[in-house]
Design a protein around this motif. Sequence first.
Motif, PDB file in Angstrom:
ATOM      1  N   ASN A   1       0.832  -1.208   0.000  1.00 20.73           N
ATOM      2  CA  ASN A   1       0.000   0.000   0.000  1.00 20.73           C
ATOM      3  C   ASN A   1       0.871   1.265   0.000  1.00 20.73           C
ATOM      4  O   ASN A   1       0.790   2.100   0.910  1.00 20.73           O
ATOM      5  N   LEU A   2       1.698   1.390  -1.034  1.00 23.08           N
ATOM      6  CA  LEU A   2       2.643   2.500  -1.110  1.00 23.08           C
ATOM      7  C   LEU A   2       2.177   3.544  -2.119  1.00 23.08           C
ATOM      8  O   LEU A   2       1.495   3.223  -3.095  1.00 23.08           O
ATOM      9  N   PRO A   3       2.565   4.813  -1.938  1.00 27.36           N
ATOM     10  CA  PRO A   3       2.118   5.882  -2.838  1.00 27.36           C
ATOM     11  C   PRO A   3       2.935   5.997  -4.114  1.00 27.36           C
ATOM     12  O   PRO A   3       2.734   6.943  -4.879  1.00 27.36           O
ATOM     13  N   VAL A   4       3.879   5.079  -4.340  1.00 30.22           N
ATOM     14  CA  VAL A   4       4.682   5.097  -5.567  1.00 30.22           C
ATOM     15  C   VAL A   4       4.549   3.749  -6.264  1.00 30.22           C
ATOM     16  O   VAL A   4       4.097   2.769  -5.678  1.00 30.22           O
ATOM     17  N   GLU A   5       4.965   3.712  -7.527  1.00 31.32           N
ATOM     18  CA  GLU A   5       4.923   2.462  -8.280  1.00 31.32           C
ATOM     19  C   GLU A   5       5.945   1.468  -7.730  1.00 31.32           C
ATOM     20  O   GLU A   5       7.082   1.837  -7.417  1.00 31.32           O
ATOM     21  N   VAL A   6       5.528   0.202  -7.622  1.00 32.80           N
ATOM     22  CA  VAL A   6       6.408  -0.856  -7.140  1.00 32.80           C
ATOM     23  C   VAL A   6       6.476  -1.964  -8.192  1.00 32.80           C
ATOM     24  O   VAL A   6       5.441  -2.439  -8.657  1.00 32.80           O
ATOM     25  N   ALA A   7       7.685  -2.337  -8.562  1.00 29.98           N
ATOM     26  CA  ALA A   7       7.892  -3.471  -9.464  1.00 29.98           C
ATOM     27  C   ALA A   7       8.513  -4.604  -8.664  1.00 29.98           C
ATOM     28  O   ALA A   7       9.512  -4.405  -7.961  1.00 29.98           O
ATOM     29  N   ILE A   8       7.921  -5.793  -8.752  1.00 28.68           N
ATOM     30  CA  ILE A   8       8.423  -6.958  -8.027  1.00 28.68           C
ATOM     31  C   ILE A   8       8.855  -8.000  -9.046  1.00 28.68           C
ATOM     32  O   ILE A   8       8.106  -8.315  -9.976  1.00 28.68           O
ATOM     33  N   GLU A   9      10.075  -8.518  -8.889  1.00 27.71           N
ATOM     34  CA  GLU A   9      10.589  -9.467  -9.874  1.00 27.71           C
ATOM     35  C   GLU A   9      11.390 -10.565  -9.191  1.00 27.71           C
ATOM     36  O   GLU A   9      12.012 -10.342  -8.145  1.00 27.71           O
ATOM     37  N   ASN A  10      11.348 -11.729  -9.790  1.00 22.66           N
ATOM     38  CA  ASN A  10      12.185 -12.844  -9.359  1.00 22.66           C
ATOM     39  C   ASN A  10      13.660 -12.458  -9.484  1.00 22.66           C
ATOM     40  O   ASN A  10      14.063 -11.828 -10.463  1.00 22.66           O
ATOM     41  N   ASP A  11      14.463 -12.836  -8.497  1.00 23.34           N
ATOM     42  CA  ASP A  11      15.866 -12.408  -8.484  1.00 23.34           C
ATOM     43  C   ASP A  11      16.651 -12.917  -9.687  1.00 23.34           C
ATOM     44  O   ASP A  11      17.498 -12.204 -10.243  1.00 23.34           O
ATOM     45  N   MET A  12      16.353 -14.137 -10.162  1.00 19.47           N
ATOM     46  CA  MET A  12      17.097 -14.674 -11.298  1.00 19.47           C
ATOM     47  C   MET A  12      16.684 -14.010 -12.613  1.00 19.47           C
ATOM     48  O   MET A  12      17.504 -13.838 -13.520  1.00 19.47           O
ATOM     49  N   ASN A  13      15.422 -13.625 -12.721  1.00 18.03           N
ATOM     50  CA  ASN A  13      15.006 -12.867 -13.895  1.00 18.03           C
ATOM     51  C   ASN A  13      15.740 -11.534 -13.958  1.00 18.03           C
ATOM     52  O   ASN A  13      16.196 -11.099 -15.019  1.00 18.03           O
ATOM     53  N   ALA A  14      15.854 -10.882 -12.795  1.00 19.02           N
ATOM     54  CA  ALA A  14      16.591  -9.612 -12.743  1.00 19.02           C
ATOM     55  C   ALA A  14      18.056  -9.829 -13.103  1.00 19.02           C
ATOM     56  O   ALA A  14      18.663  -9.026 -13.829  1.00 19.02           O
ATOM     57  N   ALA A  15      18.648 -10.921 -12.624  1.00 19.41           N
ATOM     58  CA  ALA A  15      20.069 -11.183 -12.869  1.00 19.41           C
ATOM     59  C   ALA A  15      20.366 -11.404 -14.349  1.00 19.41           C
ATOM     60  O   ALA A  15      21.373 -10.904 -14.866  1.00 19.41           O
ATOM     61  N   VAL A  16      19.506 -12.146 -15.045  1.00 18.07           N
ATOM     62  CA  VAL A  16      19.782 -12.422 -16.458  1.00 18.07           C
ATOM     63  C   VAL A  16      19.614 -11.149 -17.300  1.00 18.07           C
ATOM     64  O   VAL A  16      20.369 -10.916 -18.256  1.00 18.07           O
ATOM     65  N   ILE A  17      18.670 -10.284 -16.919  1.00 14.66           N
ATOM     66  CA  ILE A  17      18.534  -8.991 -17.588  1.00 14.66           C
ATOM     67  C   ILE A  17      19.780  -8.144 -17.330  1.00 14.66           C
ATOM     68  O   ILE A  17      20.322  -7.504 -18.236  1.00 14.66           O
TER      69      ILE A  17
END
Length: 334
Positions: A173-189
């Motif tokens: 419930n935050l007032p800004v945009e939040v992106a949540i991603e799997n750590d391995m997906n982030a790593a390969v990017i």
Amino acid sequence: MALDNQMTMQDQVKANIIRGIRQALLNTPSMSKAEITNSLSISFPTASKFIKEMVDRGEVLSLGLLPSAGGRRAQSYAYNPDFAHTLLVYLEKEETKYVITDAFNKKIHEDTAESFLKQEPNTLSAFLKKKLANDPSIRTIAMGIPGAVNGDVISYIPEYPLYANQNMKDILNLPVEVAIENDMNAAVIGYQNRKGLTSEASLVYIYMGANGPGAGILINGKLVKGHTMFSGEISFIPLNDKERFLPESGFDIKDERSVSLISKLIQTISALLNPSQIIFHQSEVNELFLSKANENVRRYFPSEHLPELSVSDWDKDYKEGLWDIAKLKLIDMK
């Protein structure tokens, strides 16, 4: 109703132009109005109007006149790095790492906090709200987790039942945009970006990790998440007699069983996905280990279709990937 639709279309056109200007300036140190006009294929008056709006609210900086090229001197513009900060959060087993950056990924603050994964998610929410209060310029949060993510929902995170099947956007419930991603997906990017690989790269990134093995998959430049966003959960591949990837004793590069298992995993991935590279964390394997695995695979698999086996710094790749995810949110921010 027709008027409402017309206004909605006008708002969308405006949002797209601002997004385009923002993206252009975040990818280039400075640009003139003419360069922005050409980049976005819009008219000069339209570019002038929206650039002025962005300058007036402090998002874009006017840098002054460029040197004369024989005609009228052009004004130069740049994105204001302090207009929009990002908060990058790495939820891990033993601790939570976080970094605050400016709009060009320049580090403003970096620290660690307690691990929130074994606490109620509202504890994490309170922590994030405190960071937002301390730095009102934070306009987006990118968060990496050791689990499968389906939109805003953490669909699989077996070690941490308090987060399982939770809609994080609703809970935080935050007032800004939040992106949540799997750590391995982030790593390969992140690996793709750090190595400057083409947008058509095909990569598989493997990490044994503190929370069990996982993989990030990028095929022909597209992140592969699968039907239920479960791709990369390699712990379920039945490569040993326990019907799971790793035995209870875990992974040990000095153990020939681990060499055998990784060899089978490489062969399986190569046959199914045909990547150009399979990447491992440099703290988990060494050249001798990969050489043995490569030898094993070559006995049974056509060498011309085998991927390159590479090692990289997972922590750096993870951070770079999470920043890239945050940057996309910055470009899209309202």
